[in-house]
Design an enzyme around this catalytic site. Structure first.
Site, PDB file in Angstrom:
ATOM      1  N   TYR A  15      -2.034 -10.165   6.664  1.00  0.00           N
ATOM      2  CA  TYR A  15      -2.557 -11.376   6.017  1.00  0.00           C
ATOM      3  C   TYR A  15      -4.024 -11.495   6.392  1.00  0.00           C
ATOM      4  CZ  TYR A  15      -2.659 -16.391   4.802  1.00  0.00           C
ATOM      5  OH  TYR A  15      -2.939 -17.618   4.260  1.00  0.00           O
ATOM      6  N   TYR A 169       8.890 -20.304   5.169  1.00  0.00           N
ATOM      7  CA  TYR A 169       8.130 -19.984   6.384  1.00  0.00           C
ATOM      8  C   TYR A 169       7.601 -21.249   7.055  1.00  0.00           C
ATOM      9  CZ  TYR A 169       4.561 -18.395   9.564  1.00  0.00           C
ATOM     10  OH  TYR A 169       3.820 -18.207  10.703  1.00  0.00           O
ATOM     11  N   HIS A 170       6.868 -22.063   6.280  1.00  0.00           N
ATOM     12  CA  HIS A 170       6.226 -23.231   6.874  1.00  0.00           C
ATOM     13  C   HIS A 170       7.222 -24.322   7.234  1.00  0.00           C
ATOM     14  CE1 HIS A 170       2.881 -21.204   4.788  1.00  0.00           C
ATOM     15  NE2 HIS A 170       2.222 -21.568   5.855  1.00  0.00           N
ATOM     16  N   LYS A 538      -6.903 -36.580  10.458  1.00  0.00           N
ATOM     17  CA  LYS A 538      -7.075 -35.158  10.146  1.00  0.00           C
ATOM     18  C   LYS A 538      -8.260 -35.003   9.184  1.00  0.00           C
ATOM     19  CE  LYS A 538      -4.092 -32.028   9.845  1.00  0.00           C
ATOM     20  NZ  LYS A 538      -4.584 -31.324  11.044  1.00  0.00           N
ATOM     21  N   ASP A 542      -7.634 -29.153   6.534  1.00  0.00           N
ATOM     22  CA  ASP A 542      -6.511 -28.562   7.274  1.00  0.00           C
ATOM     23  C   ASP A 542      -5.248 -29.388   7.060  1.00  0.00           C
ATOM     24  OD1 ASP A 542      -4.837 -27.328   9.173  1.00  0.00           O
ATOM     25  OD2 ASP A 542      -5.535 -28.708  10.730  1.00  0.00           O
ATOM     26  N   HIS A 544      -2.178 -28.492   8.255  1.00  0.00           N
ATOM     27  CA  HIS A 544      -1.168 -28.297   9.298  1.00  0.00           C
ATOM     28  C   HIS A 544      -1.060 -29.590  10.103  1.00  0.00           C
ATOM     29  CE1 HIS A 544      -1.930 -23.885   8.648  1.00  0.00           C
ATOM     30  NE2 HIS A 544      -0.619 -23.907   8.752  1.00  0.00           N
TER      31      HIS A 544
END
Length: 670
Positions: A15, A169-170, A538, A542, A544
């Site tokens: 990646y 995945y996340h 935040k 981003d 996350h």
């Protein structure tokens, strides 16, 4: 005994992408020369969230976590001298997936490729963006339409392309258990397949072709027996759903096809050399079992918790795959778990639990309804909080973090600031200048005409791919394409899941949380009563949000009033909220590397607003030199992944509030 032929190895990818299209192209060609067998493109956050590099929210984010691709010229440079007809390319792109695929197709056409032979994958799974990754743009309904239009277009025009990589995945990164990971991904698949079927764009007798192009992108954690069973359960459920719900009779079309990136959440900043054996164990979970083996694998690097891996670090991860595939005898055998009663019992239990959870979500109206109601997000925040609590209590052991913490000096990180790659701060200005030159040189009338046609198509019911391809050819930019659709579809702010998350850590007398609660209450009383107020912000792009959410939940449980408005805020918006809410502390969470740009901006704005005495703390993936610079600029405290004790962090926040208000240090007996 005759020797059986070895199976062909899975696709091996890294990646990758950073700085500029030119720099990323050089990296791709170098990786292919080292034996990588496919490309996996990482786009920067402005590209993923539909902003051009000169937008206010893109500041500090350009080229940080991936490559900026603003227009056809960038896409040409990204794949220069890489023959796309011979390549298998994975693009991790979601809200703007249609746009990036259209650019990829036009570049392939310019290379003289036959687009019907193009192979690769666009991730294109918006549900997990609402839940965990945070690069969504549009509301669920229009987002599902974009996905549906892409799937039907590729099935009819680029038949070897995987138009969606349903991504669990996340979900695991955000705290999902194996049951949640399977159930939420399968519920997403059902929502997508139902939408494609109901759109009428694919004849019923070709629906098997749609199912055959659906792929999945999963996570493999270090509990590798459980993870391997998870993959077998995934395949079994997919076979059942596609056969029973959609009537797909061809077993080949029902095959569960997946790629994997192994778990980054479990990679530690403390003793980062331990990450190598974690990565190996996690890779075994998705390669050992022939009946449920990944079709493509990409591995993180050992130093990912420290910052951006260097080419050498990525090479090390590629070599891990190559050693397993070419030196071991793994690929010489049939499934080595067939007939194991232990594995079979675990798989059967997972299947049963997952089918029950999938049915529960269907009763709510399906995945999209469960996103909009906040059910899925609150479940993930809760699971993640429970896991963090187990780690803090020492029930779940992390070597080098909460056990076996003594260590020899690490030669790999002796000079921490050269153990990772950094992006040149001047890069952003160069990318912005290039974008402005592109806009100046294009046929402006044609670009505007194509944007008008896109809006008209979006307001109607036409497939949006044709209008999108014309936008690409006429020189439209990523931000312009996205804003045209925002004008028609609107934007979406996903539920945060914080307010509805249950208490994960008890505050009974004698516990660390009880001590912090007492300290917070005493401090609030000394400052005039009420509760201490913490703003969790935040800034930038981003998405996350896992760490920010866990801080918010634990601060709430420690007696704070928490102001948390979710992701994607400008420094101006954060400071405005801090002043309006009269908070005692501002906590900023940034994992994308934009801290050096955005945090000083917040500090300056706080001073300008007369709130310079309110402590600002920062958490994220922050190299040591950057952490020192932030503290010198006025940040009260910097927390990185090695600071895993959330209750302790909340206690430190109380200490910083006391210090800022000239109160004596307060020790509350535990």
């Amino acid at each position: 005994m005759t020797e059986r032929q070895k199976d062909r190895p899975w696709l091996m990818r890294t990646y990758a992408g950073h700085s500029t299209a030119e720099a990323s192209n050089e990296l791709y060609r170098r990786n292919l020369a080292k034996g990588q067998t496919g490309l996996s493109v990482a786009f920067d956050l402005p590209t993923q969230t539909g902003y051009d590099s000169d937008h206010i929210l893109a500041r500090g984010e350009v080229g940080r976590v991936g490559v900026p691709v603003a227009h056809l010229g960038d896409m040409r440079r990204l794949f220069q001298d890489i023959p796309l007809e011979q390549m298998n390319t994975s693009m991790t792109i979601n809200a703007t997936a249609m746009w990036l695929l259209a650019m990829y197709q036009v570049v392939a056409e310019e290379q003289g490729a036959d687009v019907t032979k193009l192979q690769g994958t666009t991730q294109n799974d918006i549900v997990k963006e609402y839940l965990s990754r945070g690069t969504h743009v549009f509301p669920p309904g229009p987002s599902l339409r974009l996905t549906t239009d892409m799937i039907t277009y590729t099935v009819n025009n680029i038949p070897k392309w995987n138009p969606i990589n349903i991504c669990s995945y996340h979900l695991q990164e955000a705290g999902a258990t194996p049951v949640q990971e399977i159930s939420y991904a399968m519920s997403t698949a059902i929502a997508v397949l139902d939408a494609v079927r109901d759109s009428g764009q694919v004849p019923a007798d070709r629906f098997g072709d749609v199912v055959a192009r659906i792929s999945f992108f999963v996570n493999a954690g270090v509990r590798f027996v459980e993870e391997m069973c998870k993959m077998r359960a995934f395949g079994r459920i997919w076979d059942q759903v596609t056969r029973e719900r959609y009537g797909v009779g061809n077993p080949k079309q029902r095959r569960f096809r997946y790629g994997v990136q192994v778990n980054s959440l479990g990679l530690t900043e403390a003793q980062p050399e331990n990450n190598v054996q974690r990565i190996v164990l996690e890779m075994l979970a998705v390669t050992l079992s022939k009946d449920a083996r990944a079709r493509a694998v990409q591995l993180p690097a050992w130093n990912e918790a420290l910052g951006l891996p260097r080419p050498w670090d990525q090479q090390w991860s590629l070599r891990i795959q190559q050693v397993l595939a070419h030196e071991s005898d793994l690929l010489e055998y049939d499934d080595i778990f067939a007939g194991s009663h232990v594995i079979e019992a675990k798989v059967a239990a997972l299947v049963e639990e997952c089918l029950a959870e999938i049915e529960r979500i269907q009763r709510m109206g399906g995945a999209m309804a469960a996103v909009e109601s906040g059910y899925l997000k609150s479940q993930l925040v809760s699971s993640h909080a429970e896991r963090r609590a187990r780690i803090e209590a020492g029930e779940e052991k992390i070597v080098g973090v909460n056990c076996y913490e003594s260590t020899e000096p690490n030669p790999l990180t002796a000079d921490l600031d050269t153990a990772i790659m950094t992006v040149d701060p001047a890069n952003e200005a160069r990318v912005v200048a290039s974008l402005h030159a592109w806009r100046d040189d294009r046929d402006e009338a044609r670009a505007q005409e194509s944007l008008s046609a896109l809006k008209k198509a979006a307001a109607g019911s036409d497939n949006l791919m044709a209008a999108t391809l014309e936008c690409v050819r006429s020189g439209v930019t990523t931000g312009e394409w996205s804003w045209a659709l925002r004008d028609v579809f609107g934007e979406f702010r996903a539920p945060t899941g914080v307010s509805s998350a249950p208490v994960a850590v008890a505050a009974e007398a004698g516990t660390p949380l009880a001590a912090v609660r007492a300290k917070a209450a005493r401090t609030a009383e000394q400052l005039g009563g009420g509760q201490l107020r913490l703003l969790v912000g935040k800034p930038g792009l981003d998405g996350h949000s896992n760490g920010a959410e866990q801080i918010a939940v634990r601060a709430r449980d420690a007696g704070f009033e928490v102001v948390y408005q979710g992701i994607r805020l400008t420094p101006e918006q954060i400071v405005s909220a801090a002043v309006a809410e009269d908070v005692h502390c501002v906590g900023l969470s940034i994992l994308s590397g934009s801290h050096a740009e955005l945090v000083p901006d917040v500090l300056a704005r706080m001073r300008d607003e007369g709130a310079g005495d309110v402590p600002v703390i920062v958490g994220g993936i922050i190299p040591s030199a950057d952490a020192a610079a932030l503290r010198a600029a006025g940040v009260a405290a910097v927390f990185t992944p090695k600071d895993f004790g959330i209750t302790e962090i909340i206690g430190r926040i109380v200490d910083e509030i006391r210090k800022a208000n000239h109160l004596d240090p307060l020790e509350v007996p535990a």
